[in-house]
Design a protein around this motif. Structure first.
Motif, PDB file in Angstrom:
ATOM      1  N   ARG A   1       0.842  -1.206   0.000  1.00  0.00           N
ATOM      2  CA  ARG A   1       0.000   0.000   0.000  1.00  0.00           C
ATOM      3  C   ARG A   1       0.868   1.242   0.000  1.00  0.00           C
ATOM      4  NH1 ARG A   1      -5.618   1.200   2.899  1.00  0.00           N
ATOM      5  NH2 ARG A   1      -6.136   0.040   0.997  1.00  0.00           N
ATOM      6  N   ILE A   2       0.677   2.071  -1.024  1.00  0.00           N
ATOM      7  CA  ILE A   2       1.338   3.368  -1.099  1.00  0.00           C
ATOM      8  C   ILE A   2       0.274   4.414  -0.847  1.00  0.00           C
ATOM      9  CG2 ILE A   2       2.688   4.933  -2.541  1.00  0.00           C
ATOM     10  CD1 ILE A   2       3.617   2.441  -4.092  1.00  0.00           C
ATOM     11  N   GLY A   3       0.238   4.921   0.384  1.00  0.00           N
ATOM     12  CA  GLY A   3      -0.763   5.893   0.775  1.00  0.00           C
ATOM     13  C   GLY A   3      -0.246   7.308   0.646  1.00  0.00           C
ATOM     14  N   LEU A   4      -1.061   8.174   0.071  1.00  0.00           N
ATOM     15  CA  LEU A   4      -0.682   9.566  -0.132  1.00  0.00           C
ATOM     16  C   LEU A   4      -1.270  10.441   0.970  1.00  0.00           C
ATOM     17  CD1 LEU A   4      -1.205   9.676  -4.004  1.00  0.00           C
ATOM     18  CD2 LEU A   4       0.854   9.049  -2.718  1.00  0.00           C
ATOM     19  N   THR A   5      -0.796  11.667   1.050  1.00  0.00           N
ATOM     20  CA  THR A   5      -1.162  12.531   2.166  1.00  0.00           C
ATOM     21  C   THR A   5      -2.620  12.969   2.145  1.00  0.00           C
ATOM     22  OG1 THR A   5      -0.278  14.411   0.890  1.00  0.00           O
ATOM     23  CG2 THR A   5       1.188  13.395   2.519  1.00  0.00           C
ATOM     24  N   ASP A   6      -3.305  12.831   1.015  1.00  0.00           N
ATOM     25  CA  ASP A   6      -4.725  13.216   0.974  1.00  0.00           C
ATOM     26  C   ASP A   6      -5.651  12.039   1.287  1.00  0.00           C
ATOM     27  OD1 ASP A   6      -4.468  11.751  -1.377  1.00  0.00           O
ATOM     28  OD2 ASP A   6      -5.855  13.041  -2.500  1.00  0.00           O
ATOM     29  N   GLY A   7      -5.087  10.898   1.666  1.00  0.00           N
ATOM     30  CA  GLY A   7      -5.890   9.727   2.002  1.00  0.00           C
ATOM     31  C   GLY A   7      -6.130   8.782   0.844  1.00  0.00           C
ATOM     32  N   SER A   8      -5.637   9.107  -0.330  1.00  0.00           N
ATOM     33  CA  SER A   8      -5.775   8.220  -1.483  1.00  0.00           C
ATOM     34  C   SER A   8      -4.483   7.430  -1.668  1.00  0.00           C
ATOM     35  CB  SER A   8      -6.096   9.023  -2.746  1.00  0.00           C
ATOM     36  OG  SER A   8      -4.987   9.822  -3.136  1.00  0.00           O
ATOM     37  N   GLY A   9      -4.453   6.578  -2.676  1.00  0.00           N
ATOM     38  CA  GLY A   9      -3.241   5.832  -2.956  1.00  0.00           C
ATOM     39  C   GLY A   9      -3.501   4.646  -3.852  1.00  0.00           C
ATOM     40  N   VAL A  10      -2.518   3.749  -3.920  1.00  0.00           N
ATOM     41  CA  VAL A  10      -2.630   2.537  -4.724  1.00  0.00           C
ATOM     42  C   VAL A  10      -2.144   1.353  -3.912  1.00  0.00           C
ATOM     43  CG1 VAL A  10      -2.446   3.625  -6.995  1.00  0.00           C
ATOM     44  CG2 VAL A  10      -0.364   2.994  -5.772  1.00  0.00           C
ATOM     45  N   ASP A  11      -2.793   0.202  -4.119  1.00  0.00           N
ATOM     46  CA  ASP A  11      -2.344  -1.081  -3.591  1.00  0.00           C
ATOM     47  C   ASP A  11      -1.792  -1.871  -4.759  1.00  0.00           C
ATOM     48  OD1 ASP A  11      -3.233  -0.425  -1.058  1.00  0.00           O
ATOM     49  OD2 ASP A  11      -5.139  -1.475  -1.261  1.00  0.00           O
ATOM     50  N   ILE A  12      -0.516  -2.260  -4.693  1.00  0.00           N
ATOM     51  CA  ILE A  12       0.144  -2.903  -5.828  1.00  0.00           C
ATOM     52  C   ILE A  12       0.850  -4.177  -5.377  1.00  0.00           C
ATOM     53  CG2 ILE A  12       0.452  -0.680  -6.968  1.00  0.00           C
ATOM     54  CD1 ILE A  12       3.412  -0.804  -6.203  1.00  0.00           C
TER      55      ILE A  12
END
Length: 242
Positions: A211-222
């Protein structure tokens, strides 16, 4: 892994180490508030305007989701999805950044360094010199991969064994690197192991994702894997511990 050599030579700043380089295809499902799993707006949400559905960005996202679904329909029991986009709404950073990737540039690598995360794709070296052992050039060989083909460091030997062995001192023609998005490390809130429930129709009910989570609460699971130890290794690599 020739992708690592190409990225280091053409994209990295001097002294910028590559923590990992993970092959993937952007056949991702959506776990974004206001969108269904294919990335289509849910009724009752004003997301069509927010995403600009019908323009280049919205079309790119919907096309990416359609690819995930069409790829998933070829088997009764499926491997874990290539990845997920998640976020608090359609206008989140993850969807905005992925919309930058052209429709024909969805097979490539995620690359993480201490400074940034990037999505990179590759083109054959001039005259198809790099890895032209199977008649398809670099893209026909090293980047012909399907669901679940993400490789870890211990699997590199399998890739090397399938490619020609180059002689010491002889330059290796590298593919051209094309970087379509970059996210600074300051915008990444976390890189963790995430155990995701997959639901019906899959070979296993759950899978581990990076999980690469970004500071706005979104991201990608890869990088889906079924063994927690493999995912923990990637997390450690993300921190520069390996």
């Amino acid at each position: 892994m020739i992708e690592v050599l190409a990225v280091r030579e053409q994209w990295c700043e001097p002294g910028e180490p590559i923590l990992w380089c993970l092959r993937s295809s952007l056949r991702y499902l959506f776990d974004v508030e206001g969108l269904d799993e294919k990335g289509r707006p849910k009724k009752g949400w004003g997301v069509r305007a927010a995403l600009g559905i019908g323009d280049a960005a919205g079309g790119a996202l919907l096309g990416m989701a359609d690819a995930a679904v069409s790829g998933a329909s070829s088997s009764d029991l499926l491997d874990a999805p290539e990845g997920y986009v998640f976020g608090p709404g359609p206008e989140c950073t993850a969807t905005s950044e992925l919309s930058r990737v052209p429709a024909d540039e969805r097979c490539g690598c995620w690359v993480l360094t201490p400074n940034r995360l990037a999505w990179a794709t590759f083109r054959d070296a001039p005259n198809g010199e790099a890895g032209d052992d199977d008649g398809g050039g670099f893209l026909g060989g090293a980047l012909k991969f399907g669901r679940g083909a993400v490789r870890f460091a211990k699997d590199v030997r399998d890739i090397v064994a399938s490619k020609p062995q180059y002689q010491p001192g002889v330059p290796v023609p590298l593919p051209e690197v094309r970087v379509h998005l970059e996210i600074p490390r300051s915008s990444i809130a976390e890189v963790t192991a995430h155990h995701r429930k997959l639901g019906r129709g899959y070979k296993k009910g759950k899978a581990w994702y990076l999980r690469i989570g970004l500071t706005d609460g979104s991201g990608v699971d890869i990088a889906p894997r079924y063994e927690e130890s493999q995912m923990r290794r990637l997390v450690a690599m993300s921190r520069g511990e390996i």
